[in-house]
Design a protein around this motif. Structure first.
Motif, PDB file in Angstrom:
ATOM      1  N   ALA A  40     -56.128 -42.139 -50.047  1.00 62.10           N
ATOM      2  CA  ALA A  40     -57.041 -43.020 -49.314  1.00 62.10           C
ATOM      3  C   ALA A  40     -58.433 -42.416 -49.163  1.00 62.10           C
ATOM      4  O   ALA A  40     -59.348 -43.089 -48.680  1.00 62.10           O
ATOM      5  CB  ALA A  40     -56.472 -43.350 -47.938  1.00 62.10           C
ATOM      6  N   GLY A  41     -58.593 -41.146 -49.580  1.00 65.41           N
ATOM      7  CA  GLY A  41     -59.931 -40.560 -49.580  1.00 65.41           C
ATOM      8  C   GLY A  41     -60.229 -39.582 -48.470  1.00 65.41           C
ATOM      9  O   GLY A  41     -61.363 -39.123 -48.335  1.00 65.41           O
ATOM     10  N   ILE A  42     -59.220 -39.210 -47.675  1.00 71.99           N
ATOM     11  CA  ILE A  42     -59.448 -38.234 -46.606  1.00 71.99           C
ATOM     12  C   ILE A  42     -58.382 -37.131 -46.675  1.00 71.99           C
ATOM     13  O   ILE A  42     -57.536 -37.007 -45.785  1.00 71.99           O
ATOM     14  CB  ILE A  42     -59.482 -38.889 -45.208  1.00 71.99           C
ATOM     15  N   PRO A  43     -58.432 -36.322 -47.727  1.00 73.94           N
ATOM     16  CA  PRO A  43     -57.437 -35.251 -47.870  1.00 73.94           C
ATOM     17  C   PRO A  43     -57.539 -34.178 -46.803  1.00 73.94           C
ATOM     18  O   PRO A  43     -56.621 -33.368 -46.648  1.00 73.94           O
ATOM     19  CB  PRO A  43     -57.743 -34.672 -49.259  1.00 73.94           C
ATOM     20  N   GLU A  44     -58.638 -34.161 -46.047  1.00 73.95           N
ATOM     21  CA  GLU A  44     -58.822 -33.137 -45.031  1.00 73.95           C
ATOM     22  C   GLU A  44     -57.997 -33.370 -43.770  1.00 73.95           C
ATOM     23  O   GLU A  44     -58.033 -32.562 -42.823  1.00 73.95           O
ATOM     24  CB  GLU A  44     -60.302 -33.024 -44.647  1.00 73.95           C
ATOM     25  N   VAL A  45     -57.247 -34.472 -43.692  1.00 69.92           N
ATOM     26  CA  VAL A  45     -56.394 -34.741 -42.535  1.00 69.92           C
ATOM     27  C   VAL A  45     -55.437 -33.576 -42.308  1.00 69.92           C
ATOM     28  O   VAL A  45     -54.839 -33.041 -43.246  1.00 69.92           O
ATOM     29  CB  VAL A  45     -55.606 -36.050 -42.734  1.00 69.92           C
ATOM     30  N   LEU A  46     -55.286 -33.177 -41.034  1.00 70.57           N
ATOM     31  CA  LEU A  46     -54.421 -32.062 -40.664  1.00 70.57           C
ATOM     32  C   LEU A  46     -53.164 -32.565 -39.969  1.00 70.57           C
ATOM     33  O   LEU A  46     -53.196 -33.541 -39.214  1.00 70.57           O
ATOM     34  CB  LEU A  46     -55.153 -31.111 -39.706  1.00 70.57           C
ATOM     35  N   SER A  47     -52.071 -31.882 -40.201  1.00 68.89           N
ATOM     36  CA  SER A  47     -50.832 -32.137 -39.476  1.00 68.89           C
ATOM     37  C   SER A  47     -50.771 -31.191 -38.285  1.00 68.89           C
ATOM     38  O   SER A  47     -50.940 -29.975 -38.442  1.00 68.89           O
ATOM     39  CB  SER A  47     -49.632 -31.910 -40.395  1.00 68.89           C
ATOM     40  N   VAL A  48     -50.535 -31.739 -37.080  1.00 70.03           N
ATOM     41  CA  VAL A  48     -50.473 -30.906 -35.879  1.00 70.03           C
ATOM     42  C   VAL A  48     -49.204 -31.229 -35.105  1.00 70.03           C
ATOM     43  O   VAL A  48     -48.739 -32.369 -35.089  1.00 70.03           O
ATOM     44  CB  VAL A  48     -51.711 -31.113 -34.971  1.00 70.03           C
ATOM     45  N   ALA A  49     -48.637 -30.222 -34.471  1.00 69.34           N
ATOM     46  CA  ALA A  49     -47.487 -30.445 -33.595  1.00 69.34           C
ATOM     47  C   ALA A  49     -47.918 -31.309 -32.429  1.00 69.34           C
ATOM     48  O   ALA A  49     -49.028 -31.167 -31.905  1.00 69.34           O
ATOM     49  CB  ALA A  49     -46.948 -29.102 -33.104  1.00 69.34           C
ATOM     50  N   SER A  50     -47.042 -32.215 -31.997  1.00 74.61           N
ATOM     51  CA  SER A  50     -47.434 -33.171 -30.963  1.00 74.61           C
ATOM     52  C   SER A  50     -46.302 -33.396 -29.985  1.00 74.61           C
ATOM     53  O   SER A  50     -45.164 -32.961 -30.198  1.00 74.61           O
ATOM     54  CB  SER A  50     -47.856 -34.499 -31.592  1.00 74.61           C
ATOM     55  N   ASP A  51     -46.629 -34.101 -28.916  1.00 76.96           N
ATOM     56  CA  ASP A  51     -45.631 -34.494 -27.927  1.00 76.96           C
ATOM     57  C   ASP A  51     -45.008 -35.811 -28.343  1.00 76.96           C
ATOM     58  O   ASP A  51     -45.704 -36.723 -28.796  1.00 76.96           O
ATOM     59  CB  ASP A  51     -46.297 -34.641 -26.547  1.00 76.96           C
ATOM     60  N   SER A  52     -43.697 -35.935 -28.179  1.00 70.87           N
ATOM     61  CA  SER A  52     -42.996 -37.136 -28.639  1.00 70.87           C
ATOM     62  C   SER A  52     -43.224 -38.341 -27.742  1.00 70.87           C
ATOM     63  O   SER A  52     -42.988 -39.472 -28.149  1.00 70.87           O
ATOM     64  CB  SER A  52     -41.493 -36.847 -28.755  1.00 70.87           C
ATOM     65  N   GLY A  53     -43.649 -38.107 -26.501  1.00 71.78           N
ATOM     66  CA  GLY A  53     -43.971 -39.216 -25.610  1.00 71.78           C
ATOM     67  C   GLY A  53     -42.818 -40.169 -25.418  1.00 71.78           C
ATOM     68  O   GLY A  53     -41.643 -39.778 -25.362  1.00 71.78           O
ATOM     69  N   MET A  54     -43.146 -41.466 -25.326  1.00 74.35           N
ATOM     70  CA  MET A  54     -42.115 -42.464 -25.054  1.00 74.35           C
ATOM     71  C   MET A  54     -41.155 -42.643 -26.226  1.00 74.35           C
ATOM     72  O   MET A  54     -40.091 -43.224 -26.087  1.00 74.35           O
ATOM     73  CB  MET A  54     -42.760 -43.815 -24.724  1.00 74.35           C
ATOM     74  N   GLY A 104     -39.525 -40.285 -27.742  1.00 69.71           N
ATOM     75  CA  GLY A 104     -38.393 -39.394 -27.612  1.00 69.71           C
ATOM     76  C   GLY A 104     -38.217 -38.552 -28.854  1.00 69.71           C
ATOM     77  O   GLY A 104     -38.995 -38.586 -29.792  1.00 69.71           O
ATOM     78  N   GLY A 105     -37.151 -37.743 -28.857  1.00 66.82           N
ATOM     79  CA  GLY A 105     -36.859 -36.919 -30.019  1.00 66.82           C
ATOM     80  C   GLY A 105     -37.245 -35.474 -29.803  1.00 66.82           C
ATOM     81  O   GLY A 105     -37.892 -35.106 -28.815  1.00 66.82           O
ATOM     82  N   SER A 106     -36.843 -34.631 -30.755  1.00 65.32           N
ATOM     83  CA  SER A 106     -36.984 -33.191 -30.602  1.00 65.32           C
ATOM     84  C   SER A 106     -38.214 -32.615 -31.283  1.00 65.32           C
ATOM     85  O   SER A 106     -38.673 -31.534 -30.929  1.00 65.32           O
ATOM     86  CB  SER A 106     -35.737 -32.513 -31.169  1.00 65.32           C
ATOM     87  N   LEU A 107     -38.747 -33.308 -32.286  1.00 67.23           N
ATOM     88  CA  LEU A 107     -39.872 -32.761 -33.049  1.00 67.23           C
ATOM     89  C   LEU A 107     -40.759 -33.896 -33.512  1.00 67.23           C
ATOM     90  O   LEU A 107     -40.265 -34.950 -33.934  1.00 67.23           O
ATOM     91  CB  LEU A 107     -39.339 -31.984 -34.266  1.00 67.23           C
ATOM     92  N   SER A 108     -42.055 -33.679 -33.446  1.00 72.31           N
ATOM     93  CA  SER A 108     -42.986 -34.701 -33.918  1.00 72.31           C
ATOM     94  C   SER A 108     -44.274 -34.046 -34.381  1.00 72.31           C
ATOM     95  O   SER A 108     -44.640 -32.960 -33.932  1.00 72.31           O
ATOM     96  CB  SER A 108     -43.282 -35.735 -32.822  1.00 72.31           C
ATOM     97  N   HIS A 109     -44.943 -34.722 -35.316  1.00 73.71           N
ATOM     98  CA  HIS A 109     -46.244 -34.281 -35.814  1.00 73.71           C
ATOM     99  C   HIS A 109     -47.195 -35.464 -35.856  1.00 73.71           C
ATOM    100  O   HIS A 109     -46.779 -36.591 -36.131  1.00 73.71           O
ATOM    101  CB  HIS A 109     -46.122 -33.685 -37.224  1.00 73.71           C
TER     102      HIS A 109
END
Length: 577
Positions: free
Chosen positions: A188-202, A204-209
């Motif tokens: 899509a033209g934005i390869p600079e996007v970063l993956s960051v650890a995040s809070d799962s919020g509403m 739920g779950g054990s891991l999210s990015h």
């Protein structure tokens, strides 16, 4: 497509309510039109962009063995009641009733619908794993829509749901989806996007990015380590502090502090720094309005996501009443008496000689030593990470805080929804289990706006060729000149026959208007036919992203040259395998 027939207006003036460039440019360029707060109609250029984004997403989801489905926009409340979210999710979920009084919701996310769809299908282990996805309209009743398509109430989203018989299988698939997301954003033209650890919020779950585009226009704060590469959303970032523990403990001493209510006033009065204080931040639980008193070091701020995750329920800033038992402006951990939930941030652990409230009007304590004066305190991480703070991975003081736009997210949900909604499968031995789920979302309109935010100049968007509304913008200068017009018409027909997407501007307008509109439409390749070029039997080709990259080519070679340039631009956006 002829520009003269293109629905929409383009104009110079920036609307007064636009706070970021992408919002202004997409209104000025005739991409979208305001309908209501957080609700927009898409005009043809934007719809062409989002359709191309959707196609990129489909190709990458299909490559993961995903199967496209479509869930209803309007869902029975009973599905959300099954999962427990009908009551737990706040006013963002739009609740309504039909003519028969049956409760309904407008889907803001579709975990419940996904489970309901495959609950019967997934009754045996032999059908796992599988993934379903949709690209669908959703509605989230945002309290503060802003920034055009970055934060809206009605939006189009790709959401995918995978189902697995083991956590190990989910984790392996999660990594495949993570790589697919990197490919989507690169294409899509934005390869600079970063993956960051995040809070799962509403969710739920054990891991999210979350996948974040770093930009000053972003709403989210991203914590980054320049030394080891640690990355996390502020909501999930660990806050690590150091306290001096080798000082000589001072006695706990009451000090009269008339008209001193804030940390800033206390520091000035006692001639100390905020790190030498213990402050109280008071909340009330939404459920019953009971008080939550949180103590932390005075130079830090509360991370409310960490607080609500710890409590397991939502809170709001407290309204401290006279009969509450709390002395506003003078609250401290020593001698605090009342039926409060009292919490301590780990920034206070081992701290010596702090100043704090004395729970008396007009008095503070100095010499607070946590281990001595609050021996029963239990410490948890409730604070926001800070610029220059300690990295939780490498331990260096190298944290920086940047702004970012969330363009996608992925979650390992586990069995939260399958368990709540009684979805089970039978294994080879006939034993029943709950499948585990992952979910994976991308906002299509938000991604388009984010690309515009990252790829624009002072004149307009610079669309990557993969998602540009058209590949070529043909400008016919002096269309009142018959020979110029005939030559441009012939080129327009030739480009279309070659399968090239072309927007043809044959209006009899000034060069200034024509080029201004071309800049606002941001099409990557521009061709100019003019009396001068006709005299030299050539067509001028230039790039929207670099107007100094120009060339003149004969009518016989211009179409092959255009095809070659488009292929070059496409190749630039192909991610590595």
């Amino acid at each position: 497509m002829k520009l003269a027939n293109l629905i929409g207006e383009r104009f110079k003036e920036t609307p007064s309510d636009c706070i970021i460039e992408s919002h202004a440019l997409m209104l000025r360029g005739g991409y979208m039109k305001y309908v209501a707060n957080g609700i927009y109609s898409s005009l043809p250029p934007l719809r062409r962009i989002t359709k191309k984004i959707e196609q990129i997403i489909r190709e990458e989801m299909d490559a993961l063995d995903g199967q496209e489905v479509q869930f209803p926009v309007v869902l029975p409340a009973s599905l959300w009641q099954e999962s427990g979210r009908y009551e737990s999710v706040g006013s963002e979920l739009l609740r309504l009733k039909d003519r028969n009084g049956s409760p309904l919701v407008l889907g803001m996310t579709h975990e419940e619908a996904a489970v309901q769809l495959v609950r019967d299908y997934g009754s045996t282990y032999s059908r796992y794993p599988f993934m379903i996805y949709q690209i669908q309209t959703k509605f989230r009743d945002e309290a503060r829509p802003r920034a055009g398509l970055i934060r809206v109430r009605e939006f189009t989203m790709k959401d995918a749901y995978s189902f697995h018989t083991s956590t190990e299988d989910l984790e392996a698939y999660y990594l495949r989806c993570h790589r697919a997301y990197e490919r989507i954003f690169a294409r899509a033209g934005i390869p600079e996007v970063l993956s960051v650890a995040s809070d799962s919020g509403m969710m739920g779950g054990s891991l999210s990015h979350e996948f974040m585009l770093l930009t000053p226009a972003g709403e989210d704060s991203i914590v980054l380590c320049s030394s080891c590469g640690y990355r996390a959303n502020m909501e999930a970032a660990e806050c690590i502090t150091q306290n001096c523990t080798d000082a000589v403990p001072e006695p706990l001493t009451p000090v009269e502090t008339p008209d001193i209510h804030t940390i800033e006033e206390l520091c000035s009065f006692l001639e100390i720094t905020a790190a030498g204080t213990c402050k109280a931040v008071v909340y009330q639980k939404n459920r019953d309005d009971s008080y939550v008193v949180l103590f932390l070091r005075g130079d830090l701020d509360v991370n409310e996501t960490k607080l609500t995750n710890h409590l397991g329920e939502e809170v709001h800033p407290a309204l401290i009443r006279e009969d509450s038992g709390l002395q506003a402006g003078f609250i401290g951990p020593c001698g605090l008496d009342g039926s409060f939930t009292v919490l301590f941030d780990r920034s206070l652990e081992g701290a010596l000689n702090l100043a704090c409230g004395a729970n008396r009007e007009g008095f503070h304590y100095t010499g607070l030593c946590m281990q001595r004066d609050c021996p029963d305190a239990l410490y948890h991480d409730f604070a926001k990470a800070v610029e220059g703070g300690i990295c939780p991975v490498c331990g260096k003081h190298t944290l920086t805080i940047s702004r970012g736009i969330e363009v996608g997210n992925i979650f390992q949900l586990g069995s939260k929804y399958t368990r709540a909604m009684h979805m089970q499968y039978t294994d080879a031995e006939g034993v029943s289990h709950y499948p585990v789920m992952g979910c994976y979302g991308i906002g299509v309109g938000r991604l388009a706006a984010s690309v515009c935010e990252a790829r624009h100049d002072g004149s307009g968007p610079i669309w990557p060729v993969t998602i540009a509304p058209w590949q070529v913008h043909l400008c016919c200068m002096r269309s009142d000149n018959r020979k110029v017009r005939e030559t441009a018409d012939k080129l327009y027909d030739g480009l279309q026959k070659a399968g090239i997407e072309v927007l043809y501007d044959d209006r009899n307008v000034s060069a200034g208007i024509m080029f201004s509109d071309a800049d606002l439409l941001g099409i990557p390749v521009r061709l100019i036919m003019s009396p001068r070029n006709l005299k030299e039997n050539c067509v001028e080709m230039t790039l929207r992203r670099d107007k100094t990259d120009t060339g003149r080519y004969s009518m016989e070679e211009i179409i092959p040259r255009v095809e070659e340039k488009i292929n070059e631009l496409m190749a630039e956006l192909q991610p590595e395998s």
